[in-house]
Design a protein around this motif. Sequence first.
Motif, PDB file in Angstrom:
ATOM      1  N   GLY A   1      92.681  60.456  53.158  1.00  0.00           N
ATOM      2  CA  GLY A   1      92.092  60.573  51.815  1.00  0.00           C
ATOM      3  C   GLY A   1      90.446  61.007  51.903  1.00  0.00           C
ATOM      4  N   GLY A   2      89.780  61.001  53.205  1.00  0.00           N
ATOM      5  CA  GLY A   2      88.700  61.403  53.237  1.00  0.00           C
ATOM      6  C   GLY A   2      88.113  62.481  52.399  1.00  0.00           C
ATOM      7  N   VAL A   3      88.747  63.522  52.538  1.00  0.00           N
ATOM      8  CA  VAL A   3      88.331  64.853  51.846  1.00  0.00           C
ATOM      9  C   VAL A   3      88.730  64.622  50.341  1.00  0.00           C
ATOM     10  N   THR A   4      89.904  63.897  49.990  1.00  0.00           N
ATOM     11  CA  THR A   4      90.252  63.662  48.575  1.00  0.00           C
ATOM     12  C   THR A   4      88.949  62.783  48.144  1.00  0.00           C
ATOM     13  N   ARG A   5      88.258  61.981  48.681  1.00  0.00           N
ATOM     14  CA  ARG A   5      87.373  61.208  48.218  1.00  0.00           C
ATOM     15  C   ARG A   5      85.959  62.401  47.815  1.00  0.00           C
ATOM     16  N   LEU A   6      85.913  63.060  49.026  1.00  0.00           N
ATOM     17  CA  LEU A   6      84.728  63.938  48.565  1.00  0.00           C
ATOM     18  C   LEU A   6      84.993  65.006  47.332  1.00  0.00           C
ATOM     19  N   ILE A   7      86.267  65.395  47.128  1.00  0.00           N
ATOM     20  CA  ILE A   7      86.636  66.189  45.956  1.00  0.00           C
ATOM     21  C   ILE A   7      86.581  65.246  44.678  1.00  0.00           C
ATOM     22  N   LEU A   8      86.913  63.884  44.703  1.00  0.00           N
ATOM     23  CA  LEU A   8      86.707  63.085  43.547  1.00  0.00           C
ATOM     24  C   LEU A   8      85.180  62.798  43.211  1.00  0.00           C
TER      25      LEU A   8
ATOM     26  N   VAL B   1      92.858  75.335  46.349  1.00  0.00           N
ATOM     27  CA  VAL B   1      93.603  74.432  47.561  1.00  0.00           C
ATOM     28  C   VAL B   1      92.555  74.144  48.659  1.00  0.00           C
ATOM     29  N   ILE B   2      92.360  73.154  49.398  1.00  0.00           N
ATOM     30  CA  ILE B   2      91.242  72.974  50.232  1.00  0.00           C
ATOM     31  C   ILE B   2      92.075  72.290  51.548  1.00  0.00           C
ATOM     32  N   PHE B   3      91.911  72.801  52.595  1.00  0.00           N
ATOM     33  CA  PHE B   3      92.832  72.531  53.820  1.00  0.00           C
ATOM     34  C   PHE B   3      91.890  72.386  54.935  1.00  0.00           C
ATOM     35  N   CYS B   4      91.436  70.909  55.227  1.00  0.00           N
ATOM     36  CA  CYS B   4      90.465  70.724  56.077  1.00  0.00           C
ATOM     37  C   CYS B   4      91.172  70.264  57.475  1.00  0.00           C
ATOM     38  N   ASN B   5      90.495  70.779  58.427  1.00  0.00           N
ATOM     39  CA  ASN B   5      90.757  70.591  59.777  1.00  0.00           C
ATOM     40  C   ASN B   5      92.373  70.316  60.378  1.00  0.00           C
ATOM     41  N   ALA B   6      93.153  71.144  59.793  1.00  0.00           N
ATOM     42  CA  ALA B   6      94.511  70.892  60.169  1.00  0.00           C
ATOM     43  C   ALA B   6      95.526  72.444  60.327  1.00  0.00           C
ATOM     44  N   ILE B   7      94.639  73.418  60.195  1.00  0.00           N
ATOM     45  CA  ILE B   7      95.315  74.634  60.363  1.00  0.00           C
ATOM     46  C   ILE B   7      96.035  74.814  61.813  1.00  0.00           C
ATOM     47  N   HIS B   8      95.189  74.277  62.762  1.00  0.00           N
ATOM     48  CA  HIS B   8      95.644  74.255  64.019  1.00  0.00           C
ATOM     49  C   HIS B   8      96.860  73.681  64.365  1.00  0.00           C
ATOM     50  N   TYR B   9      97.512  72.984  63.446  1.00  0.00           N
ATOM     51  CA  TYR B   9      98.607  72.172  63.727  1.00  0.00           C
ATOM     52  C   TYR B   9      99.837  73.536  63.090  1.00  0.00           C
ATOM     53  N   ILE B  10      99.630  74.144  62.454  1.00  0.00           N
ATOM     54  CA  ILE B  10     100.611  75.202  61.955  1.00  0.00           C
ATOM     55  C   ILE B  10     101.067  76.402  62.743  1.00  0.00           C
ATOM     56  N   PRO B  11     102.056  76.346  63.080  1.00  0.00           N
ATOM     57  CA  PRO B  11     102.398  77.348  64.072  1.00  0.00           C
ATOM     58  C   PRO B  11     102.669  78.996  63.601  1.00  0.00           C
ATOM     59  N   ASP B  12     103.092  78.789  62.338  1.00  0.00           N
ATOM     60  CA  ASP B  12     103.190  80.114  61.527  1.00  0.00           C
ATOM     61  C   ASP B  12     102.357  80.121  60.261  1.00  0.00           C
ATOM     62  N   LYS B  13     101.167  80.816  60.460  1.00  0.00           N
ATOM     63  CA  LYS B  13     100.217  80.668  59.550  1.00  0.00           C
ATOM     64  C   LYS B  13     100.491  81.663  58.268  1.00  0.00           C
ATOM     65  N   ASP B  14     101.316  82.653  58.467  1.00  0.00           N
ATOM     66  CA  ASP B  14     101.786  83.460  57.722  1.00  0.00           C
ATOM     67  C   ASP B  14     102.454  82.811  56.694  1.00  0.00           C
ATOM     68  N   ILE B  15     103.446  81.958  57.069  1.00  0.00           N
ATOM     69  CA  ILE B  15     104.371  81.275  56.023  1.00  0.00           C
ATOM     70  C   ILE B  15     103.347  80.228  55.217  1.00  0.00           C
ATOM     71  N   LEU B  16     102.622  79.564  55.997  1.00  0.00           N
ATOM     72  CA  LEU B  16     101.322  79.006  54.993  1.00  0.00           C
ATOM     73  C   LEU B  16     100.759  79.559  54.151  1.00  0.00           C
ATOM     74  N   LEU B  17     100.278  80.527  54.338  1.00  0.00           N
ATOM     75  CA  LEU B  17      99.322  81.372  53.430  1.00  0.00           C
ATOM     76  C   LEU B  17     100.194  82.048  52.425  1.00  0.00           C
TER      77      LEU B  17
END
Length: 152
Positions: free
Chosen positions: A44-51, A108-124
């Motif tokens: 929730g670190g980024v969630t707090r920044l949003i809030l 949609v805010i997606f911080c510091n986790a895209i490197h975990y996603i093998p198929d970025k096309d599916i995610l996008l």
Amino acid sequence: MADDQFTFAKFSDNPFYRVQNARLVDMVGIRSGQRIVDLACGNGGVTRLILERLRGARDSVVIGIDHSSEMLKQAMEELNDARNTAVHFVQSRVEHLSESVKESVDTVIFCNAIHYIPDKDILLNEISKTLKPGGKLAFNTSFFEGAHPPET
């Protein structure tokens, strides 16, 4: 905590992490009345920044999504003081975003986790299905070769 469990709490408390993510959140220009997803919200670190940017905005909704029930539990505990903005947490893989969030969102805010996603096309594609027309996606990562100088 069992040996096979881990937490990013210490990392997300790092001032560098907070500053970089705050900058990204500010660049998006979130405002009152929006529906915002914090994708891979972790503890929730980024969630707090949003809030913090929506303070007093009772007509906004923030949705934290993470695959880890332990991280979501930590996020709920960390953000139990958030009263002005509706915050919902959903356990889901990020690749199932459009199934997890039924109504379109503004950002949609997606911080510091895209490197975990093998198929970025599916995610996008999932993000695209979830965003309203003209919606914004903001993501970052500091996890790539050369991101951290040897002296750090």
